[in-house]
Design a protein around this motif. Sequence first.
Motif, PDB file in Angstrom:
ATOM      1  N   SER A   1       0.579   5.832  -9.579  1.00 19.18           N
ATOM      2  CA  SER A   1       1.355   7.147  -9.672  1.00 19.18           C
ATOM      3  C   SER A   1       2.307   6.976  -8.067  1.00 19.18           C
ATOM      4  O   SER A   1       2.555   7.922  -7.383  1.00 19.18           O
ATOM      5  CB  SER A   1       0.271   8.318  -9.162  1.00 19.18           C
ATOM      6  N   THR A   2       3.082   6.403  -8.268  1.00 24.53           N
ATOM      7  CA  THR A   2       4.045   6.023  -7.207  1.00 24.53           C
ATOM      8  C   THR A   2       5.227   6.676  -7.754  1.00 24.53           C
ATOM      9  O   THR A   2       5.777   7.204  -8.586  1.00 24.53           O
ATOM     10  CB  THR A   2       4.269   4.716  -6.654  1.00 24.53           C
ATOM     11  N   THR A   3       6.013   7.881  -6.362  1.00 27.57           N
ATOM     12  CA  THR A   3       6.544   8.498  -6.408  1.00 27.57           C
ATOM     13  C   THR A   3       8.021   8.693  -5.245  1.00 27.57           C
ATOM     14  O   THR A   3       7.604   8.276  -4.698  1.00 27.57           O
ATOM     15  CB  THR A   3       6.783  10.218  -6.612  1.00 27.57           C
ATOM     16  N   VAL A   4       9.322   8.815  -5.929  1.00 31.14           N
ATOM     17  CA  VAL A   4      10.709   9.282  -4.396  1.00 31.14           C
ATOM     18  C   VAL A   4      10.024   9.924  -3.930  1.00 31.14           C
ATOM     19  O   VAL A   4       9.085  10.930  -3.634  1.00 31.14           O
ATOM     20  CB  VAL A   4      11.590   9.787  -5.154  1.00 31.14           C
ATOM     21  N   GLY A   5      10.320   9.553  -2.636  1.00 29.96           N
ATOM     22  CA  GLY A   5       9.894  10.625  -1.352  1.00 29.96           C
ATOM     23  C   GLY A   5       8.425   9.748  -0.587  1.00 29.96           C
ATOM     24  O   GLY A   5       7.834  10.137   0.514  1.00 29.96           O
ATOM     25  N   GLN A   6       7.433   8.749  -1.569  1.00 28.33           N
ATOM     26  CA  GLN A   6       6.080   8.235  -0.840  1.00 28.33           C
ATOM     27  C   GLN A   6       6.945   7.294  -0.165  1.00 28.33           C
ATOM     28  O   GLN A   6       7.963   6.608  -0.043  1.00 28.33           O
ATOM     29  CB  GLN A   6       5.117   7.642  -1.945  1.00 28.33           C
TER      30      GLN A   6
ATOM     31  N   LEU B   1       0.584  -0.737   0.216  1.00 27.25           N
ATOM     32  CA  LEU B   1      -0.333  -0.102  -0.253  1.00 27.25           C
ATOM     33  C   LEU B   1       0.908   1.188   0.434  1.00 27.25           C
ATOM     34  O   LEU B   1       1.336   1.383   0.980  1.00 27.25           O
ATOM     35  CB  LEU B   1      -1.151   0.178   0.872  1.00 27.25           C
ATOM     36  N   ASN B   2       0.828   2.367  -0.747  1.00 28.88           N
ATOM     37  CA  ASN B   2       1.329   3.668  -1.243  1.00 28.88           C
ATOM     38  C   ASN B   2       0.464   4.615   0.483  1.00 28.88           C
ATOM     39  O   ASN B   2      -0.645   3.935  -0.062  1.00 28.88           O
ATOM     40  CB  ASN B   2       1.094   3.762  -2.449  1.00 28.88           C
ATOM     41  N   LEU B   3       1.115   4.967   1.559  1.00 30.12           N
ATOM     42  CA  LEU B   3       0.655   5.220   1.970  1.00 30.12           C
ATOM     43  C   LEU B   3      -0.109   6.554   2.332  1.00 30.12           C
ATOM     44  O   LEU B   3      -1.029   7.454   2.838  1.00 30.12           O
ATOM     45  CB  LEU B   3       1.670   4.865   3.384  1.00 30.12           C
ATOM     46  N   GLN B   4       0.996   7.545   0.970  1.00 28.12           N
ATOM     47  CA  GLN B   4      -0.180   8.773   0.897  1.00 28.12           C
ATOM     48  C   GLN B   4      -0.919   8.976   0.476  1.00 28.12           C
ATOM     49  O   GLN B   4      -2.257   9.597   0.361  1.00 28.12           O
ATOM     50  CB  GLN B   4       1.254   9.416  -0.094  1.00 28.12           C
ATOM     51  N   THR B   5      -1.097   8.503  -0.877  1.00 32.82           N
ATOM     52  CA  THR B   5      -2.229   8.129  -2.249  1.00 32.82           C
ATOM     53  C   THR B   5      -3.176   6.668  -1.497  1.00 32.82           C
ATOM     54  O   THR B   5      -4.416   7.323  -2.088  1.00 32.82           O
ATOM     55  CB  THR B   5      -2.190   7.484  -3.076  1.00 32.82           C
ATOM     56  N   LYS B   6      -3.243   6.148  -0.736  1.00 32.68           N
ATOM     57  CA  LYS B   6      -3.823   4.995   0.194  1.00 32.68           C
ATOM     58  C   LYS B   6      -4.017   4.069  -0.735  1.00 32.68           C
ATOM     59  O   LYS B   6      -4.872   3.541  -1.295  1.00 32.68           O
ATOM     60  CB  LYS B   6      -5.213   5.055   0.596  1.00 32.68           C
ATOM     61  N   GLN B   7      -3.362   4.434  -1.847  1.00 29.44           N
ATOM     62  CA  GLN B   7      -3.200   2.733  -3.322  1.00 29.44           C
ATOM     63  C   GLN B   7      -2.272   1.565  -3.258  1.00 29.44           C
ATOM     64  O   GLN B   7      -1.178   2.080  -2.685  1.00 29.44           O
ATOM     65  CB  GLN B   7      -3.110   3.342  -4.798  1.00 29.44           C
ATOM     66  N   VAL B   8      -3.485   0.615  -3.714  1.00 37.24           N
ATOM     67  CA  VAL B   8      -2.568  -0.395  -2.879  1.00 37.24           C
ATOM     68  C   VAL B   8      -1.121  -0.981  -4.572  1.00 37.24           C
ATOM     69  O   VAL B   8      -2.277  -1.200  -5.949  1.00 37.24           O
ATOM     70  CB  VAL B   8      -3.824  -1.525  -3.422  1.00 37.24           C
ATOM     71  N   ILE B   9      -0.413  -0.889  -4.300  1.00 34.19           N
ATOM     72  CA  ILE B   9       0.385  -1.296  -5.485  1.00 34.19           C
ATOM     73  C   ILE B   9      -0.035  -2.331  -6.269  1.00 34.19           C
ATOM     74  O   ILE B   9       0.896  -2.664  -7.252  1.00 34.19           O
ATOM     75  CB  ILE B   9       2.115  -0.792  -5.209  1.00 34.19           C
TER      76      ILE B   9
END
Length: 119
Positions: A105-110, A6-14
């Motif tokens: 939309s996963t990026t550095v810093g997340q 899970l991406n904690l910033q976007t709440k999207q399941v990667i």
Amino acid sequence: MEIKLLNLQTKQVIAKEVKVAYRFWSRFKGLMLTKNMPDNLALHISPCPSIHTFFMRYPIDVLYLNNRKEIVGTEESLVPGKIGKRFSKTESVIELPAGRIKDTSTTVGQTVAFIETRK
């Protein structure tokens, strides 16, 4: 038990299913000699400062994580037969199907989280 990413910033399941490589042989083998990577799968390799795609048959996306599970680097569509980049403070790596970084939309810093779920 299954593990999802899970991406904690976007709440999207990667990734809906994370396989782990935490022992020497599973880290050594990684995805070598596999025929493909299912769309919702990820491989978490730890400890692991960098990767290669020798003996692989398809490109992958790569997330490089520090000890707080923050993304310190990414590579998209790393083709077979290459050595991945090295990013400072990388402690583990997540290998994903090519295109997954862009699609989510996963990026550095997340920051990511490994969420255990029951089947």
